[in-house]
Design an enzyme around this catalytic site. Structure first.
Site, mmCIF file in Angstrom:
data_model
loop_
_atom_site.group_PDB
_atom_site.id
_atom_site.type_symbol
_atom_site.label_atom_id
_atom_site.label_comp_id
_atom_site.label_asym_id
_atom_site.label_seq_id
_atom_site.Cartn_x
_atom_site.Cartn_y
_atom_site.Cartn_z
ATOM 1 N N ASN A 1 1.048 -1.518 0.135
ATOM 2 C CA ASN A 1 -0.493 -0.073 0.287
ATOM 3 C C ASN A 1 0.600 1.365 0.251
ATOM 4 O OD1 ASN A 1 -2.793 0.478 -0.404
ATOM 5 N ND2 ASN A 1 -3.150 -1.457 1.725
ATOM 6 N N ASP B 1 -3.526 2.407 5.708
ATOM 7 C CA ASP B 1 -3.404 1.879 3.994
ATOM 8 C C ASP B 1 -2.684 2.850 3.049
ATOM 9 O OD1 ASP B 1 -4.610 1.783 1.378
ATOM 10 O OD2 ASP B 1 -6.138 1.138 2.261
#
Length: 310
Positions: A166, A220
């Site tokens: 990510n 994230d």
């Protein structure tokens, strides 16, 4: 400090992600993993979207630096399965055309796909893979890797054993790179070699886990401000946190009115607006989930997205 979080006029996404601010077009680019690419035009305060024929999953979108067949502003690198493809799009039409494939990875891992990518400050491609969701729990098998790609040279694996590749960010002042493997619940720092693009000396900046296990939210997206502070989205956590990387201290928490907060970047003409994407998947009862948000009044600035050389 008084900041403000506002919904941007946009299209609801299933999994909106990979926000990238482009100075040339004064636009924010992002995508829905479920196959759609978007351009938010700052001046028009409007979002345009397109699909790519035959492609049902898009991992990321990055404007391309080196133009070939069309003008520079019309070429984009997209994550298409294990491939990075060059797509031509005028930023307005509802269809984008797939051109050449720049490169492909992991021919021996047919169930993997690219999940996230960025260009470093010098325009090199950095991107990582994960096992496809169709195979089951994505946090059960660390089948992915992080790669760098240098145009005219090739693809190099930087690290393996990745669950879900990510967020990426760079600090040019300190020559550090920051990286999130969501399945490891932390943000890592590396020494970054400007000349070669290699990384070394891994260090955990902040660990969001509960004794090594999922704490109920997942780090994230990632970006950095001009003072070197990191901004991290928490998928499932309804927030963005500002972190001082030397100490790992959380300096600020910014609530977002959607549970699944995905990607993040600074943008706007003065690079002082923080744009945040969200997902409606897993939060569908929330009428605000899946939309694009902007955060103003933070009193800090970031960096524009870098166009990638592929």
């Amino acid at each position: 400090m008084s900041f403000k979080v506002e919904k941007v006029p946009s299209t609801r996404t299933i999994v909106g992600t990979r926000a990238h601010w482009d100075e040339l077009t004064q636009s924010l680019y992002y995508n829905d993993v479920e196959g759609t690419i978007f351009r938010y035009d700052y001046k028009e305060n409007k979002v345009y979207s397109a699909t790519v024929d035959g492609e049902k999953v898009v991992g990321f979108i990055i404007p391309v630096a080196n133009a070939t067949k069309t003008s520079a502003k019309d070429e984009y690198a997209l994550g298409l399965g294990r491939r990075v493809g060059i797509v031509h799009w005028d930023g307005v039409s509802n269809r984008a055309l797939l051109g050449p494939i720049a490169f492909e990875v992991e021919g021996d891992k047919q169930n993997n796909r690219f999940n996230a990518a960025k260009a470093c400050p010098l325009g090199r491609f950095y991107g990582g893979t994960m096992r496809s969701e169709k195979c089951g729990d994505i946090f059960q098998v660390a089948a992915g890797s992080l790669y760098k790609y240098i145009k005219g040279d090739g693809v190099y694996e930087l690290t393996d054993g990745v669950f879900v590749s990510n967020g990426l960010a760079w600090d040019e002042t300190t020559n550090k790179m920051y990286y999130i493997d969501t399945g490891k619940f932390d943000v890592k720092e590396y020494d970054w070699d400007r000349k070669t693009g290699d990384i070394s000396n891994e260090r955990v900046v902040i660990d969001f886990s509960d004794n090594g296990k999922n704490a109920g939210f997942l780090p994230d997206g990632l970006t950095i401000d001009t003072e070197g502070n990191l901004y991290i989205t928490n998928f499932g956590g309804s927030n963005v946190v500002k972190v001082e990387p030397k100490t790992g201290k959380i300096l600020m928490e910014i609530p977002i009115p959607a549970k699944q907060v995905s990607s993040i970047t600074f943008g706007g003409p003065n690079l002082d607006i923080l744009y945040v994407t969200t997902a409606s998947s897993g939060d569908s009862d929330n009428e605000l989930a899946g939309y694009l948000f902007k955060i103003t009044g933070l009193g800090t600035k970031g960096f524009p997205g870098v166009r990638v050389r592929v």
